[in-house]
Design an enzyme around this catalytic site. Structure first.
Site, PDB file in Angstrom:
ATOM      1  N   ARG A 214     -27.608  28.844   4.365  1.00 55.31           N
ATOM      2  CA  ARG A 214     -28.044  27.942   3.595  1.00 55.31           C
ATOM      3  C   ARG A 214     -27.803  26.108   3.683  1.00 55.31           C
ATOM      4  O   ARG A 214     -29.061  25.704   3.427  1.00 55.31           O
ATOM      5  CB  ARG A 214     -27.556  27.959   1.958  1.00 55.31           C
ATOM      6  CG  ARG A 214     -27.679  29.528   1.752  1.00 55.31           C
ATOM      7  CD  ARG A 214     -26.518  30.013   0.583  1.00 55.31           C
ATOM      8  NE  ARG A 214     -25.987  30.698   1.361  1.00 55.31           N
ATOM      9  CZ  ARG A 214     -25.728  31.465   2.109  1.00 55.31           C
ATOM     10  NH1 ARG A 214     -26.407  32.678   1.804  1.00 55.31           N
ATOM     11  NH2 ARG A 214     -24.964  32.107   2.495  1.00 55.31           N
TER      12      ARG A 214
ATOM     13  N   LYS B 248     -16.479  21.138  26.731  1.00 55.57           N
ATOM     14  CA  LYS B 248     -16.433  20.490  27.758  1.00 55.57           C
ATOM     15  C   LYS B 248     -15.084  19.953  27.330  1.00 55.57           C
ATOM     16  O   LYS B 248     -13.996  19.223  28.069  1.00 55.57           O
ATOM     17  CB  LYS B 248     -16.954  19.721  28.194  1.00 55.57           C
ATOM     18  CG  LYS B 248     -18.344  20.183  29.411  1.00 55.57           C
ATOM     19  CD  LYS B 248     -19.368  19.261  29.589  1.00 55.57           C
ATOM     20  CE  LYS B 248     -20.655  20.331  29.654  1.00 55.57           C
ATOM     21  NZ  LYS B 248     -21.429  19.068  30.276  1.00 55.57           N
TER      22      LYS B 248
ATOM     23  N   ARG C 178     -20.546  20.196   9.822  1.00 54.20           N
ATOM     24  CA  ARG C 178     -19.462  20.847   8.507  1.00 54.20           C
ATOM     25  C   ARG C 178     -18.582  21.156   9.746  1.00 54.20           C
ATOM     26  O   ARG C 178     -18.921  21.654  11.593  1.00 54.20           O
ATOM     27  CB  ARG C 178     -20.633  22.351   8.939  1.00 54.20           C
ATOM     28  CG  ARG C 178     -19.689  23.085   8.372  1.00 54.20           C
ATOM     29  CD  ARG C 178     -20.352  24.366   8.178  1.00 54.20           C
ATOM     30  NE  ARG C 178     -21.152  24.241   6.565  1.00 54.20           N
ATOM     31  CZ  ARG C 178     -21.132  25.050   5.561  1.00 54.20           C
ATOM     32  NH1 ARG C 178     -21.002  26.325   6.295  1.00 54.20           N
ATOM     33  NH2 ARG C 178     -21.589  24.562   4.728  1.00 54.20           N
TER      34      ARG C 178
ATOM     35  N   HIS D   6     -17.337  20.462   0.094  1.00 51.17           N
ATOM     36  CA  HIS D   6     -17.755  20.864   0.628  1.00 51.17           C
ATOM     37  C   HIS D   6     -18.713  19.823  -0.226  1.00 51.17           C
ATOM     38  O   HIS D   6     -19.920  20.609  -1.843  1.00 51.17           O
ATOM     39  CB  HIS D   6     -18.824  21.859   0.116  1.00 51.17           C
ATOM     40  CG  HIS D   6     -19.801  22.758   0.680  1.00 51.17           C
ATOM     41  ND1 HIS D   6     -21.033  21.914   1.500  1.00 51.17           N
ATOM     42  CD2 HIS D   6     -20.027  23.934   1.158  1.00 51.17           C
ATOM     43  CE1 HIS D   6     -21.562  22.889   1.831  1.00 51.17           C
ATOM     44  NE2 HIS D   6     -21.859  23.929   1.876  1.00 51.17           N
TER      45      HIS D   6
HETATM   46  C1  NCD Z   1     -20.020  28.242   1.429  1.00 52.12           C
HETATM   47  C2  NCD Z   1     -18.953  27.561   2.622  1.00 52.12           C
HETATM   48  O1  NCD Z   1     -19.559  27.373   4.038  1.00 52.12           O
HETATM   49  O2  NCD Z   1     -18.014  27.049   1.833  1.00 52.12           O
HETATM   50  N1  NCD Z   1     -20.564  28.880   1.913  1.00 52.12           N
HETATM   51  C3  NCD Z   1     -22.016  27.492   1.914  1.00 52.12           C
HETATM   52  O3  NCD Z   1     -22.117  26.568   1.882  1.00 52.12           O
HETATM   53  N2  NCD Z   1     -23.308  27.938   0.421  1.00 52.12           N
HETATM   54  C4  NCD Z   1     -19.334  29.401   0.521  1.00 52.12           C
HETATM   55  C5  NCD Z   1     -18.549  29.884   1.415  1.00 52.12           C
HETATM   56  O4  NCD Z   1     -18.312  30.380   3.148  1.00 52.12           O
HETATM   57  O5  NCD Z   1     -17.619  30.524   1.200  1.00 52.12           O
END
Ligand code: NCD
Length: 476
Positions: free
Chosen positions: A58, A88, A109, A137
């Site tokens: 997503r 590396k 991420r 997040h």
């Molecule tokens: C979440 C995450 O990556 O923290 N997913 C997301 O971004 N919608 C939730 C999860 O992984 O449980």
């Protein structure tokens, strides 16, 4: 000027409430443009890099679609952990200092807490945190708030029940700050102690926003959930940690199941974050038709997805299940954010001169000696990355002297303190003291030296003072 252009977005607390609402308003506008089948050309000739060291469907998908819909291009590192020079042995700081030449904005991420802050510290282009370990997040929170606003018309005054892995689920950390700040009532319903909201989050809510979420007391009235034996009933305590000093807070901190079932307007379920924990609780909460029917107000059902077993498929047909909507809103919400941070558009705000969430101005502790962040998953403790990262803390000096790591926000209480300006500059006065002695408040912040243990202090040439005599419990 709204103050968005050129900014990073690492924590939901980087934006004021007014700014968050402005992003959501703009997302609304952009959403209607998309619905009319039109694209926006606001970010033509702009490039966005998505640097993802953890799996994503997503978040990356909607970021990339958002940029395409804005007329920009995308440089995608979907598996940066195996496809970039990280394999590396390249450090994150080197990777981002290369990437900033190829992109006008970086979306990161990463599995380590604090990785987004480090990226933002080193990159000259705006950095968006798309999830850093179990920390935060914030863009998921924008989607969550947008979904609540769309369906309920407001956030203030709603009762939102957070269910599931509140310890390692990063979405609920960003979300709880936002809900607190927007005046929602938050109920925490962790099915076991090991998945409870981290103390650092609770402490920050209290110190920065004067907010104490309620905890559902699952041991209190088992008869109410009678047949719901899918629930793991752990003897959870309400949030009456030593943190809460005011007596009325103690009594207000717990909520019975009956009250929770009666009041909840929104249920936000999260999966068990198995990738972040060595051990899983034996049983986990399952929201299914049966449990949902116990909630009196036909609440909205939300989930950041992906789901495992905690959210039954039978709820997909429940009209107030909005988890796929949450994911869909990722596109207009992230379009608005990208366009604002790139300065491709702007919004008028009224909060002139105070554009960001008012935060306490903490003094920082940045000495390389003595103290390390206690979180082993913090980027400042990572073997590869720590070569260029100096431990850095905010100092909380109100009650017990406490340091908050600027990267992952975990807190640590140093056992011992000293001053860099010892009395009359004479070496025999180079002394260390207990951190709970009165000297902790007396020594000026700029002179403070902190140690985890007395041996660390002695290794730096300090001798015990009279105030170092009785060791603080658990500190050595
Ligand atoms: C979440 C995450 O990556 O923290 N997913 C997301 O971004 N919608 C939730 C999860 O992984 O449980």
């Amino acid at each position: 000027m709204s103050g968005f252009a050129g900014r990073d977005f690492i924590s939901i607390n980087d934006f004021s409430n007014e700014q968050i609402e402005a992003v959501l308003d703009l997302a609304d506008e952009m959403g209607s443009t998309l619905e009319k089948g039109k694209d926006l050309e606001l970010c033509r000739r702009k490039d966005m890099a998505t640097l993802f060291y953890e799996p994503s469907t997503r978040t990356r998908g909607s970021f990339e679609r958002a940029m395409h819909k804005l007329g920009g291009t995308v440089l995608s590192f979907a598996e940066a952990g195996v496809n970039s020079s990280a394999v590396k042995g390249e450090t994150l700081t080197d990777t981002v200092r290369v990437l900033e030449n190829y992109a006008d904005i970086i979306v990161l991420r990463h599995p380590l807490e604090g990785a987004a802050k480090v990226t933002a510290d080193y990159a000259s282009v705006p950095v968006i945190n798309a999830g850093d370990g179990a920390h935060e997040h914030p863009t998921q929170t924008l989607c969550d708030l947008y979904t609540i606003r769309k369906n309920k018309g407001k956030i203030k005054g709603l009762t939102v029940c957070l269910m599931g892995d509140l310890r390692y689920g990063r979405t609920v950390h960003s979300l709880i700050y936002a809900l607190a700040r927007f005046g929602a009532e938050v109920l925490c319903w962790p099915p076991a102690q090991s998945v409870d909201m981290p103390e650092t989050v609770l402490k920050k809510l209290l110190t920065e926003y004067n907010y104490v979420p309620k905890k559902v007391k699952t041991d209190e009235d088992k008869s109410i959930i009678g047949k719901l034996d899918v629930l793991y009933i752990a003897p959870v305590q309400p949030y009456t940690l030593p943190l809460w000093t005011e007596p009325e807070r103690n009594s207000a901190a717990g909520f019975s199941i009956k009250e929770a079932l009666g009041k909840t307007d929104v249920i936000y379920v999260t999966r068990l974050q198995t990738e972040r924990r060595a051990q899983s609780p034996q049983n986990y909460i399952v929201l299914d038709k049966e449990l949902l029917s116990e909630f009196k107000k036909k609440p909205l059902v939300m989930h950041p997805l992906p789901r495992m077993n905690e959210l039954a498929y039978e709820l997909d047909s429940y009209p107030k299940s909005v988890y796929f909507q949450q994911a869909a809103y990722g596109v207009p919400v992230r379009m608005a954010l990208i366009a604002l941070l790139l300065g491709a558009t702007d919004i008028k705000l009224t909060e002139r001169g105070r554009p960001f969430a008012s935060q306490i101005a903490y003094e920082e502790y940045e000495r390389a000696i003595g103290i390390q962040c206690p979180n082993s998953n913090c980027i400042s403790n990572n073997e590869r990355e720590k070569r260029y990262i100096l431990p850095d803390f905010k100092m909380l000096r109100d009650e017990a002297l406490t340091l908050r790591c600027v990267y992952c926000e975990q807190e640590v209480q140093p056992g011992y303190i000293a001053s860099s300006e010892w009395h009359q500059g004479r070496l025999e006065n180079k002394k260390y003291h207990r951190s709970d002695s009165h000297l902790a408040k007396k020594i000026k912040a700029k002179n403070l030296i902190l140690f985890n243990s007395s041996s660390d202090a002695e290794a730096q040439g300090f001798k015990p003072s009279f105030y170092a005599q009785t060791r603080q419990m658990g500190k050595d």
